[in-house]
Design a protein around this motif. Structure first.
Motif, short mmCIF file in Angstrom:
data_model
loop_
_atom_site.label_atom_id
_atom_site.label_comp_id
_atom_site.label_asym_id
_atom_site.label_seq_id
_atom_site.Cartn_x
_atom_site.Cartn_y
_atom_site.Cartn_z
N LEU A 2 -20.69 17.09 -2.03
CA LEU A 2 -19.71 16.23 -2.69
C LEU A 2 -18.77 17.13 -3.50
N HIS A 3 -17.50 17.13 -3.10
CA HIS A 3 -16.51 17.92 -3.84
C HIS A 3 -16.00 17.03 -4.96
N VAL A 4 -16.11 17.52 -6.17
CA VAL A 4 -15.80 16.70 -7.34
C VAL A 4 -14.92 17.45 -8.33
N ARG A 5 -14.27 16.68 -9.21
CA ARG A 5 -13.50 17.26 -10.31
C ARG A 5 -14.12 16.79 -11.62
N GLY A 6 -14.20 17.71 -12.59
CA GLY A 6 -14.68 17.33 -13.91
C GLY A 6 -16.04 17.88 -14.26
N VAL A 7 -16.44 18.98 -13.60
CA VAL A 7 -17.77 19.52 -13.91
C VAL A 7 -17.77 20.21 -15.29
N ASP A 8 -18.88 20.04 -16.01
CA ASP A 8 -19.07 20.78 -17.27
C ASP A 8 -20.45 21.42 -17.29
N MET A 9 -21.02 21.60 -16.09
CA MET A 9 -22.35 22.21 -15.99
C MET A 9 -22.22 23.64 -15.49
N LEU A 10 -23.27 24.41 -15.80
CA LEU A 10 -23.33 25.78 -15.32
C LEU A 10 -23.61 25.80 -13.81
N ASP A 11 -23.24 26.90 -13.17
CA ASP A 11 -23.54 27.09 -11.76
C ASP A 11 -25.06 27.00 -11.53
N LYS A 12 -25.44 26.37 -10.45
CA LYS A 12 -26.85 26.23 -10.03
C LYS A 12 -27.63 25.23 -10.89
N THR A 13 -26.94 24.40 -11.66
CA THR A 13 -27.63 23.38 -12.46
C THR A 13 -28.32 22.37 -11.53
N PRO A 14 -29.60 22.05 -11.80
CA PRO A 14 -30.30 21.07 -10.95
C PRO A 14 -29.77 19.66 -11.17
N ILE A 15 -29.53 18.96 -10.08
CA ILE A 15 -29.07 17.55 -10.13
C ILE A 15 -30.30 16.65 -10.00
N LEU A 16 -30.40 15.67 -10.93
CA LEU A 16 -31.55 14.76 -10.91
C LEU A 16 -31.23 13.45 -10.21
N ASP A 17 -29.96 12.99 -10.34
CA ASP A 17 -29.61 11.70 -9.74
C ASP A 17 -28.09 11.56 -9.71
N ILE A 18 -27.61 10.68 -8.86
CA ILE A 18 -26.18 10.36 -8.77
C ILE A 18 -26.08 8.84 -8.66
N LYS A 19 -25.15 8.26 -9.44
CA LYS A 19 -24.93 6.81 -9.36
C LYS A 19 -23.44 6.55 -9.39
N PRO A 20 -23.00 5.46 -8.75
CA PRO A 20 -21.57 5.13 -8.84
C PRO A 20 -21.19 4.77 -10.27
N TYR A 21 -20.00 5.17 -10.68
CA TYR A 21 -19.50 4.83 -12.03
C TYR A 21 -18.80 3.48 -11.96
N LEU A 22 -19.29 2.54 -12.72
CA LEU A 22 -18.69 1.20 -12.74
C LEU A 22 -18.56 0.78 -14.19
N SER A 23 -17.46 1.09 -14.82
CA SER A 23 -17.33 0.74 -16.23
C SER A 23 -16.88 -0.70 -16.36
N SER A 24 -17.63 -1.47 -17.14
CA SER A 24 -17.23 -2.86 -17.33
C SER A 24 -16.89 -3.12 -18.79
N ILE A 25 -16.77 -2.04 -19.58
CA ILE A 25 -16.50 -2.24 -21.01
C ILE A 25 -15.01 -2.10 -21.26
N PRO A 26 -14.34 -3.17 -21.71
CA PRO A 26 -12.91 -3.07 -21.97
C PRO A 26 -12.63 -2.01 -23.04
N ALA A 27 -11.51 -1.30 -22.89
CA ALA A 27 -11.18 -0.21 -23.81
C ALA A 27 -11.19 -0.69 -25.26
N ASP A 28 -10.74 -1.94 -25.50
CA ASP A 28 -10.65 -2.40 -26.89
C ASP A 28 -12.02 -2.73 -27.49
#
Ligand SMILES: C[S@@+](CC[C@H](N)C(=O)[O-])C[C@H]1O[C@@H](n2cnc3c(N)ncnc32)[C@H](O)[C@@H]1O
Length: 148
Positions: free
Chosen positions: A107-133
């Motif tokens: 999965l090619h992604v933008r926005g990583v803040d992890m070190l190289d070779k960091t173990p991934i535990l899980d992936i879930k779709p992002y579904l924000s339902s909280i209004p900004a206000d």
């Protein structure tokens, strides 16, 4: 409870913690790859339909924890659980990334803040339902206001 096992590893441009942007206004726009192990790759079916993903991962290069911490975003101490400190009782990281494309188990992604070779535990779709206000940003909003 359960013994976590990596479902894959992050390929990140960040080889050391000093190279990851920190502090107020830090932006995480670097691209990386989530390399999912072949035995888990069928679980990526249909993931292309999502623009953003939640990645849960292990702070595999941090030790111990303190319950009060001084984050790089403020000069005042805060309770650990009101921060994103890497030093936690259960060293689990959470990053929302933008999904750019999928190539098989990569999965090619933008926005990583992890070190190289960091173990991934899980992936879930992002579904924000909280209004900004309805969102409150706690002490971070106050630190941003003081700096402005
Ligand atoms: C402030 S934490 C936030 C991580 C994630 N977005 C979260 O909220 O859980 C990000 C920092 O964790 C550290 N870090 C990144 N990958 C790590 C790893 N694999 N092991 C230990 N520390 C790591 C780096 O210092 C990075 O700047």
């Amino acid at each position: 409870m359960f013994t976590p096992q990596p479902i894959g590893f992050v390929i990140s441009p960040f080889k050391d913690t000093g190279s990851i942007p920190k502090g107020l206004g830090a932006k995480h726009e670097e691209e990386g790859v989530l390399e999912i192990l072949p035995e888990f790759a069928p679980g990526l079916t249909d993931i292309e339909g999502y623009s953003h993903l939640i990645v849960l991962w292990a702070f595999d290069r941090s030790d111990g924890f303190d319950l009060m911490v001084s984050p790089p975003t403020d000069n005042r101490p805060h309770g650990l659980f009101s921060t994103r400190s890497p030093r936690r009782p259960n060293p689990i990281g959470l990053t929302v990334v933008e999904l750019l494309r999928r190539e098989g188990g990569s999965l090619h992604v933008r926005g990583v803040d992890m070190l190289d070779k960091t173990p991934i535990l899980d992936i879930k779709p992002y579904l924000s339902s909280i209004p900004a206000d309805k969102l409150r940003r706690g002490w971070l909003a106050e630190a941003e206001a003081r700096k402005a």
